[in-house]
Design an enzyme around this catalytic site. Structure first.
Site, PDB file in Angstrom:
ATOM      1  N   ARG A  77       0.832  -1.206   0.000  1.00 39.21           N
ATOM      2  CA  ARG A  77       0.000   0.000   0.000  1.00 39.21           C
ATOM      3  C   ARG A  77       0.865   1.254   0.000  1.00 39.21           C
ATOM      4  NH1 ARG A  77      -2.854   2.798   4.480  1.00 39.21           N
ATOM      5  NH2 ARG A  77      -4.606   3.950   3.579  1.00 39.21           N
ATOM      6  N   HIS A  81       0.691   4.356  -2.620  1.00 39.92           N
ATOM      7  CA  HIS A  81       0.500   5.741  -2.201  1.00 39.92           C
ATOM      8  C   HIS A  81       1.666   6.629  -2.638  1.00 39.92           C
ATOM      9  CE1 HIS A  81      -2.903   5.558   0.963  1.00 39.92           C
ATOM     10  NE2 HIS A  81      -3.034   4.558   0.109  1.00 39.92           N
ATOM     11  N   VAL A  85       1.172   9.782  -5.936  1.00 36.63           N
ATOM     12  CA  VAL A  85       1.390  11.190  -5.578  1.00 36.63           C
ATOM     13  C   VAL A  85       2.824  11.561  -5.983  1.00 36.63           C
ATOM     14  CG1 VAL A  85       1.366  12.910  -3.736  1.00 36.63           C
ATOM     15  CG2 VAL A  85      -0.201  10.949  -3.641  1.00 36.63           C
ATOM     16  N   GLY A  87       4.481  10.543  -8.416  1.00 36.20           N
ATOM     17  CA  GLY A  87       5.221   9.457  -9.044  1.00 36.20           C
ATOM     18  C   GLY A  87       6.031   8.678  -8.029  1.00 36.20           C
ATOM     19  N   ASN A 110      -2.873   8.857   5.088  1.00 36.01           N
ATOM     20  CA  ASN A 110      -1.666   8.062   5.324  1.00 36.01           C
ATOM     21  C   ASN A 110      -1.354   7.830   6.796  1.00 36.01           C
ATOM     22  OD1 ASN A 110      -1.120   7.834   2.562  1.00 36.01           O
ATOM     23  ND2 ASN A 110       0.034   9.747   2.536  1.00 36.01           N
ATOM     24  N   PRO A 179      -7.373   7.615  -4.893  1.00 37.69           N
ATOM     25  CA  PRO A 179      -8.811   7.366  -4.991  1.00 37.69           C
ATOM     26  C   PRO A 179      -9.410   7.089  -3.611  1.00 37.69           C
ATOM     27  CG  PRO A 179      -7.574   5.427  -5.681  1.00 37.69           C
ATOM     28  CD  PRO A 179      -6.568   6.521  -5.445  1.00 37.69           C
ATOM     29  N   HIS A 209      -6.281  -5.752  -1.980  1.00 38.43           N
ATOM     30  CA  HIS A 209      -7.170  -5.691  -0.814  1.00 38.43           C
ATOM     31  C   HIS A 209      -7.533  -7.080  -0.293  1.00 38.43           C
ATOM     32  CE1 HIS A 209      -8.839  -1.306  -1.214  1.00 38.43           C
ATOM     33  NE2 HIS A 209      -7.532  -1.360  -1.008  1.00 38.43           N
ATOM     34  N   ASP A 263     -10.227  -8.616   3.772  1.00 40.58           N
ATOM     35  CA  ASP A 263     -10.644  -9.916   3.231  1.00 40.58           C
ATOM     36  C   ASP A 263     -10.960 -10.837   4.405  1.00 40.58           C
ATOM     37  OD1 ASP A 263     -10.901 -12.442   2.138  1.00 40.58           O
ATOM     38  OD2 ASP A 263      -9.021 -12.390   1.023  1.00 40.58           O
ATOM     39  N   THR A 266      -9.167 -14.900   3.666  1.00 35.97           N
ATOM     40  CA  THR A 266      -7.723 -15.132   3.824  1.00 35.97           C
ATOM     41  C   THR A 266      -7.046 -13.778   4.077  1.00 35.97           C
ATOM     42  OG1 THR A 266      -7.475 -15.014   1.406  1.00 35.97           O
ATOM     43  CG2 THR A 266      -7.658 -17.214   2.393  1.00 35.97           C
TER      44      THR A 266
END
Length: 343
Positions: A77, A81, A85, A87, A110, A179, A209, A263, A266
């Site tokens: 993640r 992120h 932002v 690149g 964040n 997003p 996710h 999830d 799992t």
């Protein structure tokens, strides 16, 4: 003392001043700006200059995930992120500095949800001891995300490297680029398209996710205040919604924001069960469930349910594509000595 200069000298002086000010570097990179000429990233970029770099990162990731399996999701993640932002320039790793604009990592999107910074710090410190000022923090983060995918899902892909580190990190840019959890499929498509990623790559990367967690505040409206007609989102499986309410009671003032696994099947395994959850109406976020509900993306979800091995290969390829967004290479940016601060 009065000094007279010729008209020619005055014009020449004015020209030099204009050139000087136009040549001064801007503090902020224009949004979505891409350098005219960018040196390509390359697999094995550090083969001669620091051949042990990728191994050092992998050891740091493996040790961290062994102690806390959730770190794998955190590093994947974090890479996302970072890339969305400014690149993939390691700007998400920079700490806020007193007297300067707040950095990306301290934006509400964040902080405190991003995790794994200590893994990057450890890998960087070891690499700096052996290969000083050679391996960028941006590349270390890209390697760490790949090694997290390997550890959590046995998904391997080669990471082209050669990224350089950016010198600017602005919290004000984060919400403009990432997003939010309430986006629908079309909004997600447009968001990823601006970064050069396809609709299929967006759906593929959403499979991340299948690991990690979310704060209740990111989806509690689906449980208690969905709309005027339905307090609870009717697209949610009723048994799943009942379970979520036990973990996420009605929001109250001064209460800690609980977390829930993204999830339910799992939660620490990077696999295609995320997509089967969507078929069972157990997508946690609006931006998850919309992928099945929307005709734009439904077929892609169904295919990822049917062909898990194909999805895994696509995931690796999409991570490589994402890792090339607006990179700094060549003499652009810098190689930070410490990932938390510019040199």
């Amino acid at each position: 003392m009065n000094v007279k200069i010729s008209k020619f000298a005055a014009v020449l002086l004015l020209f030099c001043l204009v050139v000087f000010f136009l040549s001064e570097p801007a503090l902020a990179k224009p949004k979505h700006a891409r350098p005219a000429k960018v040196a390509p990233l390359k697999i094995g970029f550090y083969a001669k200059t620091c051949p042990i770099a990728e191994k050092i990162v992998r050891i740091a990731v493996n040790e961290a995930v062994l102690l806390n399996p959730g770190i794998a999701a955190g590093l994947i993640r974090m890479h996302f992120h970072d890339c969305f932002v400014r690149g993939c320039d390691g700007s998400v790793l920079l700490d806020s500095v007193l007297g300067k604009p707040v950095a990306e990592k301290d934006n509400l999107a964040n902080n405190p949800s991003l995790r794994g910074f200590e893994v990057i710090d450890q890998a960087k410190a070891t690499i700096e001891t052996l290969c000083p000022r050679t391996v960028s923090c941006a590349d270390i983060l890209a390697f760490a995300a790949r090694d997290s995918a390997l550890k959590a899902g046995n998904i391997w892909y080669d990471v082209p490297a050669g990224r350089r580190d950016g010198r600017v990190s602005l919290s004000s840019e984060v919400l403009q680029e990432l997003p939010p959890p309430f986006f629908n499929a079309k909004q997600l498509e447009d968001n990823f398209k601006r970064k050069g990623l396809s609709l299929d790559e967006m759906v593929t990367l959403s499979g991340a996710h299948s690991i990690g967690v979310s704060h209740c505040s990111s989806f509690s409206n689906r449980l208690y205040s969905f709309n005027a007609t339905h307090p609870q989102d009717p697209s949610l499986d009723s048994a799943y919604a009942a379970f979520l309410k036990t973990r996420c009671p009605l929001p109250a003032n001064n209460v800690v924001d609980p977390i829930v696994s993204l999830d339910i099947q799992t939660p620490t395994r990077l696999d295609n069960k995320y997509y089967t959850n969507l078929q069972s109406r157990r997508g946690l976020l609006t931006s998850d469930q919309t992928l099945l509900d929307s005709p734009l993306t439904r077929k892609l979800v169904v295919n990822n349910v049917k062909f898990g091995n194909v999805w895994a290969k696509k995931f690796g390829a999409a991570m490589v594509r994402m890792g090339s967004i607006d990179v700094l290479t060549g003499k652009q940016g810098e190689i930070r000595r410490n990932c938390r601060f510019v040199n």
